[in-house]
Every structure is written in C-alpha cells, then in structure tokens.
Design a protein around this motif. Structure first.
Motif, PDB file in Angstrom:
ATOM      1  N   GLY A  76       0.805  -1.218   0.000  1.00 55.03           N
ATOM      2  CA  GLY A  76       0.000   0.000   0.000  1.00 55.03           C
ATOM      3  C   GLY A  76       0.837   1.266   0.000  1.00 55.03           C
ATOM      4  O   GLY A  76       0.502   2.245  -0.672  1.00 55.03           O
ATOM      5  N   LEU A  77       1.946   1.282   0.737  1.00 57.98           N
ATOM      6  CA  LEU A  77       2.803   2.469   0.765  1.00 57.98           C
ATOM      7  C   LEU A  77       3.441   2.720  -0.592  1.00 57.98           C
ATOM      8  O   LEU A  77       3.567   3.868  -1.038  1.00 57.98           O
ATOM      9  N   GLY A  78       3.826   1.652  -1.267  1.00 58.78           N
ATOM     10  CA  GLY A  78       4.393   1.820  -2.611  1.00 58.78           C
ATOM     11  C   GLY A  78       3.384   2.374  -3.587  1.00 58.78           C
ATOM     12  O   GLY A  78       3.697   3.247  -4.407  1.00 58.78           O
ATOM     13  N   LEU A  79       2.134   1.896  -3.493  1.00 56.01           N
ATOM     14  CA  LEU A  79       1.079   2.411  -4.361  1.00 56.01           C
ATOM     15  C   LEU A  79       0.812   3.878  -4.073  1.00 56.01           C
ATOM     16  O   LEU A  79       0.641   4.689  -4.993  1.00 56.01           O
ATOM     17  N   LEU A  80       0.789   4.261  -2.796  1.00 49.06           N
ATOM     18  CA  LEU A  80       0.573   5.655  -2.429  1.00 49.06           C
ATOM     19  C   LEU A  80       1.694   6.544  -2.960  1.00 49.06           C
ATOM     20  O   LEU A  80       1.451   7.660  -3.452  1.00 49.06           O
ATOM     21  N   ALA A  81       2.920   6.064  -2.906  1.00 50.53           N
ATOM     22  CA  ALA A  81       4.054   6.843  -3.416  1.00 50.53           C
ATOM     23  C   ALA A  81       3.941   7.048  -4.921  1.00 50.53           C
ATOM     24  O   ALA A  81       4.215   8.137  -5.437  1.00 50.53           O
ATOM     25  N   ILE A  82       3.497   6.010  -5.643  1.00 47.77           N
ATOM     26  CA  ILE A  82       3.333   6.139  -7.096  1.00 47.77           C
ATOM     27  C   ILE A  82       2.246   7.150  -7.427  1.00 47.77           C
ATOM     28  O   ILE A  82       2.391   7.978  -8.331  1.00 47.77           O
ATOM     29  N   LEU A  83       1.125   7.113  -6.684  1.00 50.29           N
ATOM     30  CA  LEU A  83       0.035   8.061  -6.922  1.00 50.29           C
ATOM     31  C   LEU A  83       0.488   9.496  -6.665  1.00 50.29           C
ATOM     32  O   LEU A  83       0.178  10.412  -7.441  1.00 50.29           O
TER      33      LEU A  83
END
Length: 225
Positions: A76-83
């Motif tokens: 989830g943190l990686g997805l948030l960083a990409i967004l």
C-alpha cells in the motif's frame, strides 16, 4: 400393505390419538417462504438504490486498490508513493504548459481589437516586456510587425488575417526574411492559441525581426517591357 402401515393407521384411528405431523413438499415450502419474505414489512430498513450502488462502488474500489497494492513493490505504501509522484508530474506539466487552450492548428485572427498603429503596438509590447508579461509582449510585437508592413503597403490591410497568412504574404516582397516571418507567426500562435508561455528569448527574436524589416528593401516586381 405392510404390517407397519396397518399399525400406524390403526393407531391414528384410536380415539384421542395424536394427529400425525403434516409434511409439505420442498418446492411448495420454498415458494411459500419466498412469498412471505417478499412482503414490505420485512424490507422497511433495507438500503436504497443509491446506497446499494455506492456500496458496490466502494467495494470495487477497495478490491481494485487491494489488487494494485498486491502487485506494487512495497504494498500500500508503494502504491501511495506512485500516486503522489503521478500527481506531482501532472502539476508540473500544468504549471509549465499552462491551461490548455485552442491548439495552434485552429488559429484565429491576428488583431482582436480596433485598428492601432505599429508604433502603438510597439509601445504596448515594450511596456509588457518591462513588466515581465512576455506572452503579451510577444503578441503585441507580432502585431507591430504586421501593422508596419501594412503601413508600408507591403501588405494590404485586411480584417481577419491570421499570423500565418501575414507571414506567407509578406514572404513575397521580403523573401530574405521568409523563414523568420514563419517562425514569428508560429511563436504568436503558440502563445495565443497553443497554451504556451512567452519568454524573453522569443520576444527578443521578434523585436530583432521587427527592426530588420523596417530597414529591409522589398523585392518589387512589375510588368516587364
């Protein structure tokens, strides 16, 4: 008939004997239950259509993000960083290119107000340049170029003329400046209709062209003897 059957029937015929249980077939029982449960009294507190649609939507979003976070390094943190990185890139492009306007493939007229002299346009261009309003400075300098050519009768005054048309027509009597005229018209279209922002270098090139055209001798052609 079996002996067991005779005993059950005889027992049922005795006075005071209990009534045997009534058995209902499976399908009629299911249909009766469905009819009973379909009554409005059982559905007074059911969610409405909009609420059910929103629930389905959020379930879909939750499932989508769950799949994306599972496939993204860091979860989830990686997805948030990409967004967040995507939003920053979009914001940077918006700031650099400005709000989208009409593209340069659909140019409008060069002059959008009443007639003014070339000197008036030059004065307005210099005022904008001094204030750092480079888009307006580029626009006014291109208008000064075209108005000056009209005042010298190298171009016929014509309402509705575009910058590209003016450059193409002026290339006839001024062929040595045809390339610079086309570049100037393209710069005008970019800042006026293409959503680009003017800059000091673009304005400096237009100013140099304007001064050069004032001294340029046109190529005059007339009837031959």
């Amino acid at each position: 008939m079996s002996t067991g059957g005779l005993i059950i029937r005889a027992a049922a015929a005795l006075p005071g004997a209990p009534t045997p249980p009534v058995t209902t077939p499976r399908d009629p029982a299911r249909e009766a239950a469905e009819r009973e449960l379909s009554k409005p009294v059982y559905h007074q507190n059911d969610p409405g259509l909009v609420e059910r649609a929103l629930d389905r939507f959020w379930e879909w979003v939750d499932e989508l993000f769950g799949r994306a976070s599972g496939a993204t390094p860091g979860g989830g943190l990686g997805l948030l960083a990409i967004l967040l990185l995507t939003l920053l890139v979009i914001a940077a492009l918006w700031w650099r290119l400005g709000t989208p306007h009409r593209t340069a493939t659909d140019p409008g007229t060069l002059f959008d107000d009443g007639p003014r002299s070339a000197a008036d346009h030059r004065a307005a261009a210099e005022a904008h340049a001094t204030a750092g309003r480079w888009t307006e400075a580029v626009q006014e300098r291109m208008r000064a170029v075209v108005r000056s050519l009209e005042e010298r009768t190298l171009l016929d005054p014509r309402p509705g003329r575009t910058a590209d048309e003016a450059a193409a027509e002026a290339a006839g009597p001024l062929p040595q400046h045809a390339t610079d005229l086309r570049a100037a018209a393209r710069a005008f279209d970019d800042v006026t209709y293409g959503g680009r922002t003017g800059d000091p270098d673009t304005y400096a090139r237009l100013r140099t062209l304007d001064l050069a055209l004032e001294r340029a001798k046109p190529l005059l052609t007339g009837p031959t003897a």
